[in-house]
Structures are given as structure tokens and as C-alpha cells.
Scaffold this active site. Structure first.
Site, PDB file in Angstrom:
ATOM      1  N   THR A 195       0.410   0.753   4.792  1.00  0.00           N
ATOM      2  CA  THR A 195      -0.664   0.843   5.676  1.00  0.00           C
ATOM      3  C   THR A 195       0.838   1.498   7.083  1.00  0.00           C
ATOM      4  O   THR A 195       0.800   1.986   7.982  1.00  0.00           O
ATOM      5  CB  THR A 195      -0.748  -0.784   6.870  1.00  0.00           C
ATOM      6  OG1 THR A 195      -1.748   0.145   7.872  1.00  0.00           O
ATOM      7  CG2 THR A 195       0.658  -0.998   7.827  1.00  0.00           C
ATOM      8  N   VAL A 219      -2.622   6.005   2.272  1.00  0.00           N
ATOM      9  CA  VAL A 219      -1.336   6.334   2.953  1.00  0.00           C
ATOM     10  C   VAL A 219      -1.232   5.311   4.642  1.00  0.00           C
ATOM     11  O   VAL A 219      -2.603   4.717   4.932  1.00  0.00           O
ATOM     12  CB  VAL A 219      -1.696   7.600   4.125  1.00  0.00           C
ATOM     13  CG1 VAL A 219      -1.429   8.541   2.105  1.00  0.00           C
ATOM     14  CG2 VAL A 219      -3.117   7.884   3.164  1.00  0.00           C
ATOM     15  N   ASP A 220      -1.093   6.205   4.949  1.00  0.00           N
ATOM     16  CA  ASP A 220      -1.007   5.416   6.645  1.00  0.00           C
ATOM     17  C   ASP A 220      -2.117   5.166   7.584  1.00  0.00           C
ATOM     18  O   ASP A 220      -2.732   6.023   7.555  1.00  0.00           O
ATOM     19  CB  ASP A 220       0.031   6.296   7.801  1.00  0.00           C
ATOM     20  CG  ASP A 220       0.862   5.465   9.200  1.00  0.00           C
ATOM     21  OD1 ASP A 220      -0.279   4.539   9.073  1.00  0.00           O
ATOM     22  OD2 ASP A 220       1.093   5.981   9.739  1.00  0.00           O
ATOM     23  N   GLY A 221      -2.944   4.450   8.071  1.00  0.00           N
ATOM     24  CA  GLY A 221      -3.957   3.938   8.622  1.00  0.00           C
ATOM     25  C   GLY A 221      -4.014   3.904   9.854  1.00  0.00           C
ATOM     26  O   GLY A 221      -4.875   4.225  10.276  1.00  0.00           O
ATOM     27  N   GLY A 222      -2.220   4.502  10.584  1.00  0.00           N
ATOM     28  CA  GLY A 222      -3.070   4.983  11.555  1.00  0.00           C
ATOM     29  C   GLY A 222      -3.732   6.159  12.113  1.00  0.00           C
ATOM     30  O   GLY A 222      -4.103   7.276  12.998  1.00  0.00           O
TER      31      GLY A 222
END
Length: 386
Positions: A195, A219-222
Site C-alpha cells: 500500500t 502500487v500505492d493504494g492512495g
């Protein structure tokens, strides 16, 4: 006709009893933490304040946040915080208190986000060392007995999102899924690493479940779920196995913690850098979710509290904790825009702590004077014209 003094006293006591019952009615309590930054100054300050208030109100110096929430969710560094709070120390107690988790992230920030050799990439974007992050996270989620914790070791239901490049879709690490099948049980440090794999800063992170049957290139959950509150609410509403008594938002008590602004802005002439576009997208995702939840809880506003700071960015600066808590709270309006409340972020957290303790059935000190029962708090003019 004038009521007698005795009648007035009877009605007053009945009213107080009814209000007390409404306040202490069993609610499913959710804690959701946004992604962004490296050490979560806004969320960190809020979590420490909340845990201190809970300990003060219960008289229990060892009370933990995870004792008072039924589900925790987080994205990015917020996901790391949520996992640290939910992790079990092996005896049924939390591995970290809120203060310990926040202090550890602050202390190890330079290790977790250590620049790669070679310095800056194009346009000044810095790439961080994946191996350094891996090592730090493994240590955070390895108990003294040497056991590396997995999702099944969380004390409470836990949700941590990422984006899977293999399926081109969001992927949510869930304790509920992990308890049903080892094919969805991942080591906690790997879920946190996934995350946090922000494109441009980290390479995509490949990982597999405990039995090797489920894989993900994360890749980044953001990027798709910077504010995980909507995912947490829908998870609870549709998970009758773990939350059989939840029929609607009126059965929920939700605390959503932002992490400051990503700083994305566009010029009036339409010009906008790539980094500004990314910032606008990240802030937009979080604010859109807040808007939707504000609409869902418009008839029971005190059951949904969003803490976000407008005066700080996402990078940690020692001494800014009190500044975050002293800012006046901001609330989304039902049909768009925001308004500035009379209560500060710290006062809103104090009121929420009182409701948490009451909902747990434990004794509590009287609520703080932050007008938490007022469904329509006094407001100032709209913030920044919004």
C-alpha cells in the site's frame, strides 16, 4: 396548564435516561486513516490525543485504541499505522499503543524512506530504497518470539488497499478474507509495503499469499483509495458474518483521519504541473469520499467525524502536533462545499472519545464541552468560499 414541580422532575429524569440510552447504544465503530506523507502528522496527532482521552475517561492507563474500534482501515502510511494498532503481541493485547506506533514511524521515517544511491530522478522526484523499507517493516511486524505476523494475526478486522497492476484493479488486504482462506492471508509487512509503493518513489512491489496461490503486483493504494472510509463502511454493511447487527449507517460510529493536503493547485490560466495534477487527484479522492459520507450521515452527523488539517502539509515537523489539534474543524455540507466549525479538531476528538467509551459500555467521565450532541453545530462562513 402548568406542570407541577414533581412532574417536571419526572420528565427531566426520563429525558436524561433516554439521552443516555441513545448515546450508549451499541454501535459498530470504525477507524479509517488516509494515505499521504511519510509519518502522518495529522493522523498521528489525532490518534495519540484520542488514546490519551480514552485512558483518561476510563481510568485505565493500558487502554488501547483497538479495544474501542471494531474495524481499522488505512492506506499508505495510514495503512501502516492501522496495521500497527491492530497487530497482536501474542497474548491478545496490541503490539503497539497509539503513541508507540506514531513515535516509531517518526523515528524510523528516514530509514523507511531512505533515498536510493544516485539521488534525484528527473524533475527532482526522489526514489526511495525498497530494501530499506522492507527491512524496517519486517522488524515492525515481527514479534519478540520471532513470529512474522500475518493478516490473521490482527486483533480486529483490518482493511489495507493497494492497486494491482496484474489485474488493473484495486486489491484490498482483508482479515476477513484471510480467516476464510490461506490464499488471502498475507504477511502484514508485505501488505503495508504494497500500500506504500508510490509510483515514482518505489518500484511496484510483487507479493504472494501465505500458500502462494494469490499474487499481486502492487502500487500505492492512495492512487485509487486514498481515503479508505467508504471501503470500510461498505465492508461492514455487507459483512453479516462479522457484523450481523449492522443494518445501516445509523448503526455505525466512524472516525476518518486525513493527513493534510497534497498541495495540488492549478493556475487560473489553466496551467498545471504533473505533480500538481497528482496532488489534485489525491486530495480529490479523499474529499469526494468525505462528501459522500457526509451525505450518508447527514441525519446523524455526530456519528461521523472527519479530522483534516488545512494548515499543514503531509511531511512531519516536530512541534506541529498541537497546531493540528488547535485548528478549527471543517465539515462537508450535504450539497457540496465545506463549513468551518466552532470546535477545534482536539475538541471534536475529545467528544468522539466520550462517545467511543459510552458505546463500549464502560464508565466515562462527563463529555467535554464541545457540543457533540448538537447535530447542527454553529458555523462560520464557508471556508475559502467553498
Amino acid at each position: 396548564m402548568e406542570l407541577s414541580k414533581v412532574t417536571l422532575e419526572i420528565f427531566t429524569k426520563l429525558e436524561q435516561k433516554w439521552l443516555s440510552h441513545c448515546e450508549s447504544a451499541k454501535r459498530t465503530r470504525l477507524l479509517c486513516i488516509d494515505g499521504g506523507g511519510t509519518t502522518c502528522i495529522v493522523a498521528g496527532a489525532a490518534l495519540v490525543r484520542l488514546e490519551d482521552q480514552i485512558r483518561l475517561r476510563t481510568g485505565d492507563p493500558h487502554a488501547s485504541l483497538s479495544d474501542f474500534f471494531d474495524l481499522l482501515a488505512g492506506t499508505g502510511v495510514g495503512g501502516i499505522l492501522a496495521a500497527m494498532l491492530a497487530a497482536d503481541d501474542g497474548s491478545g493485547r496490541p503490539l503497539y499503543s497509539a503513541r508507540e506506533a506514531v513515535d516509531l514511524l517518526a523515528a524510523r521515517s528516514s530509514e523507511m524512506f531512505r533515498p536510493c544511491l544516485g539521488g534525484l530522478l528527473r524533475r527532482g522526484r526522489r526514489r526511495f530504497s525498497g530494501s530499506s523499507m522492507d527491512r524496517a517493516l519486517k522488524e515492525l511486524f515481527t514479534r519478540d518470539d520471532g513470529r512474522c505476523l500475518t493478516l490473521k494475526d490482527a486483533r480486529k478486522p483490518l482493511l489495507i488497499p493497494c492497486f494491482d497492476l496484474n489485474s488493473s484493479a484495486p486489491f484490498v488486504f482483508s482479515r476477513a478474507d484471510a480467516t476464510e482462506s490461506p490464499s488471502f492471508d498475507f504477511e502484514l509487512w508485505k501488505a503495508c509495503r504494497a500500500t506504500s509503493a508510490t509510483p515514482g518513489h518505489f518500484k511496484p512491489f510483487p507479493l504472494s499469499s501465505a500458500d502462494g496461490k494469490t499474487s499481486c503486483a502492487a502500487v500505492d493504494g492512495g492512487l485509487v483509495m486514498n481515503n479508505p472510509t467508504a471501503a470500510a463502511v461498505t465492508h461492514v454493511l455487507h459483512n453479516k458474518r462479522d457484523f450481523p447487527s449492522v443494518n445501516g449507517v445509523e448503526d455505525l460510529l466512524v472516525l476518518s483521519l486525513g493527513n493534510g493536503s497534497a498541495g495540488g493547485k492549478a493556475r487560473l490560466d489553466g496551467g498545471c504541473s504533473t505533480s500538481s495534477v497528482v496532488g489534485i487527484a489525491l486530495d480529490g479522492v479523499s474529499e469526494t469520499v468525505d462528501q459522500m459520507l457526509g451525505n450518508a450521515f447527514c441525519w446523524n452527523r455526530v456519528d461521523y467525524v472527519r479530522i483534516q488539517a488545512s494548515g499543514v502539509g503531509r511531511e512531519w515537523r516536530r512541534g506541529e502536533e498541537e497546531e493540528v489539534l488547535a485548528e478549527r474543524g471543517v465539515e462537508s455540507l450535504p450539497f457540496g462545499g465545506k463549513r468551518l466549525l466552532t470546535e477545534t479538531n482536539g475538541q471534536r476528538l475529545d467528544g468522539f472519545a466520550h462517545r467511543l467509551v459510552a458505546a463500549s459500555g464502560r464508565s466515562s467521565l462527563p463529555p467535554s464541552p464541545c457540543k457533540e450532541k448538537d447535530p447542527h453545530p454553529a458555523v462560520s462562513p464557508l471556508v475559502n468560499g467553498r
